[in-house]
Write a protein that holds these residues in place. Structure first.
Motif, PDB file in Angstrom:
ATOM      1  N   ARG A   1      -9.888  10.486  70.949  1.00  0.00           N
ATOM      2  CA  ARG A   1     -10.655   9.264  70.781  1.00  0.00           C
ATOM      3  C   ARG A   1     -10.308   8.602  69.436  1.00  0.00           C
ATOM      4  O   ARG A   1      -9.874   9.281  68.511  1.00  0.00           O
ATOM      5  CB  ARG A   1     -12.151   9.580  70.803  1.00  0.00           C
ATOM      6  CG  ARG A   1     -12.649  10.141  72.113  1.00  0.00           C
ATOM      7  CD  ARG A   1     -13.920  10.926  71.899  1.00  0.00           C
ATOM      8  NE  ARG A   1     -13.690  12.127  71.131  1.00  0.00           N
ATOM      9  CZ  ARG A   1     -14.426  12.501  70.099  1.00  0.00           C
ATOM     10  NH1 ARG A   1     -15.460  11.766  69.715  1.00  0.00           N
ATOM     11  NH2 ARG A   1     -14.157  13.609  69.437  1.00  0.00           N
ATOM     12  N   PRO A   2     -10.546   7.274  69.321  1.00  0.00           N
ATOM     13  CA  PRO A   2     -10.299   6.619  68.033  1.00  0.00           C
ATOM     14  C   PRO A   2     -11.112   7.234  66.903  1.00  0.00           C
ATOM     15  O   PRO A   2     -12.288   7.544  67.078  1.00  0.00           O
ATOM     16  CB  PRO A   2     -10.738   5.169  68.305  1.00  0.00           C
ATOM     17  CG  PRO A   2     -10.575   5.004  69.777  1.00  0.00           C
ATOM     18  CD  PRO A   2     -10.925   6.349  70.374  1.00  0.00           C
ATOM     19  N   TYR A   3     -10.456   7.475  65.790  1.00  0.00           N
ATOM     20  CA  TYR A   3     -11.068   7.994  64.568  1.00  0.00           C
ATOM     21  C   TYR A   3     -11.681   9.382  64.752  1.00  0.00           C
ATOM     22  O   TYR A   3     -12.507   9.815  63.945  1.00  0.00           O
ATOM     23  CB  TYR A   3     -12.135   7.027  64.038  1.00  0.00           C
ATOM     24  CG  TYR A   3     -11.598   5.642  63.776  1.00  0.00           C
ATOM     25  CD1 TYR A   3     -12.004   4.565  64.551  1.00  0.00           C
ATOM     26  CD2 TYR A   3     -10.662   5.419  62.766  1.00  0.00           C
ATOM     27  CE1 TYR A   3     -11.490   3.291  64.317  1.00  0.00           C
ATOM     28  CE2 TYR A   3     -10.150   4.143  62.536  1.00  0.00           C
ATOM     29  CZ  TYR A   3     -10.573   3.088  63.321  1.00  0.00           C
ATOM     30  OH  TYR A   3     -10.071   1.835  63.093  1.00  0.00           O
ATOM     31  N   ALA A   4     -11.276  10.105  65.775  1.00  0.00           N
ATOM     32  CA  ALA A   4     -11.794  11.447  65.986  1.00  0.00           C
ATOM     33  C   ALA A   4     -11.280  12.395  64.913  1.00  0.00           C
ATOM     34  O   ALA A   4     -10.164  12.231  64.401  1.00  0.00           O
ATOM     35  CB  ALA A   4     -11.381  11.957  67.361  1.00  0.00           C
ATOM     36  N   ALA A   5     -12.071  13.404  64.589  1.00  0.00           N
ATOM     37  CA  ALA A   5     -11.608  14.431  63.663  1.00  0.00           C
ATOM     38  C   ALA A   5     -10.450  15.175  64.295  1.00  0.00           C
ATOM     39  O   ALA A   5     -10.398  15.368  65.510  1.00  0.00           O
ATOM     40  CB  ALA A   5     -12.747  15.394  63.343  1.00  0.00           C
ATOM     41  N   ILE A   6      -9.525  15.607  63.476  1.00  0.00           N
ATOM     42  CA  ILE A   6      -8.347  16.300  63.984  1.00  0.00           C
ATOM     43  C   ILE A   6      -8.793  17.573  64.692  1.00  0.00           C
ATOM     44  O   ILE A   6      -9.696  18.271  64.254  1.00  0.00           O
ATOM     45  CB  ILE A   6      -7.377  16.582  62.822  1.00  0.00           C
ATOM     46  CG1 ILE A   6      -5.990  16.876  63.346  1.00  0.00           C
ATOM     47  CG2 ILE A   6      -7.904  17.651  61.902  1.00  0.00           C
ATOM     48  CD1 ILE A   6      -4.937  16.839  62.276  1.00  0.00           C
ATOM     49  N   SER A   7      -8.156  17.880  65.803  1.00  0.00           N
ATOM     50  CA  SER A   7      -8.638  18.983  66.638  1.00  0.00           C
ATOM     51  C   SER A   7      -7.491  19.714  67.311  1.00  0.00           C
ATOM     52  O   SER A   7      -6.475  19.110  67.672  1.00  0.00           O
ATOM     53  CB  SER A   7      -9.587  18.438  67.709  1.00  0.00           C
ATOM     54  OG  SER A   7      -9.927  19.437  68.648  1.00  0.00           O
ATOM     55  N   SER A   8      -7.680  21.012  67.509  1.00  0.00           N
ATOM     56  CA  SER A   8      -6.735  21.822  68.271  1.00  0.00           C
ATOM     57  C   SER A   8      -7.293  22.153  69.655  1.00  0.00           C
ATOM     58  O   SER A   8      -6.663  22.883  70.414  1.00  0.00           O
ATOM     59  CB  SER A   8      -6.436  23.122  67.527  1.00  0.00           C
ATOM     60  OG  SER A   8      -7.632  23.865  67.331  1.00  0.00           O
TER      61      SER A   8
END
Length: 125
Positions: A100-107
């Motif tokens: 999603r836009p501006y989402a926190a970086i995720s694995s």
């Protein structure tokens, strides 16, 4: 909607390098966290690398840290995965994904909304 198209896969010998590209169209690419995942035959899809929308944050799986580099060019709507010192265990289909836009970086694979069709990377020993 976001459309993602990967390219750059192929056959390479162990120790070699490849650069994968993922071209995006549709929703504002420049604000989306982007990730690379891979899936080897008979295995689940796994996280490889992710980059925040501003490129200020990057995260790598332990298995590729120090060998792979994720980057992006927001002007070209493209994210890259430079893969060096490739090993046979890197053989997999590599997928690009958009969060999603501006989402926190995720694995977390479940955090990503859009996926490309994948590109095959084969590393021979």
């Amino acid at each position: 909607q976001v459309q993602l198209v990967e390219s750059g896969g192929g056959l390479v010998q162990a120790g070699g390098s490849l650069r994968l590209s993922c071209a995006a169209s549709g929703r504002a690419f420049s604000t989306s966290t982007m990730g690379w995942f891979r899936q080897a035959p008979g295995k689940e899809r796994e996280f490889v690398a992710a980059i925040s929308w501003s490129s200020s944050n990057r995260h790598y799986a332990d298995s590729v840290k120090g060998r792979f580099t994720i980057s992006r060019d927001n002007a070209k709507n493209t994210v890259y995965l430079q893969m060096n010192s490739l090993k046979p265990e890197d053989t997999a289909v590599y997928y690009c994904a958009a969060d999603r836009p501006y989402a926190a970086i995720s694995s977390n694979i479940d955090d990503y909304d859009y996926w490309g069709q994948g590109t095959q990377v084969t590393v021979s020993s």
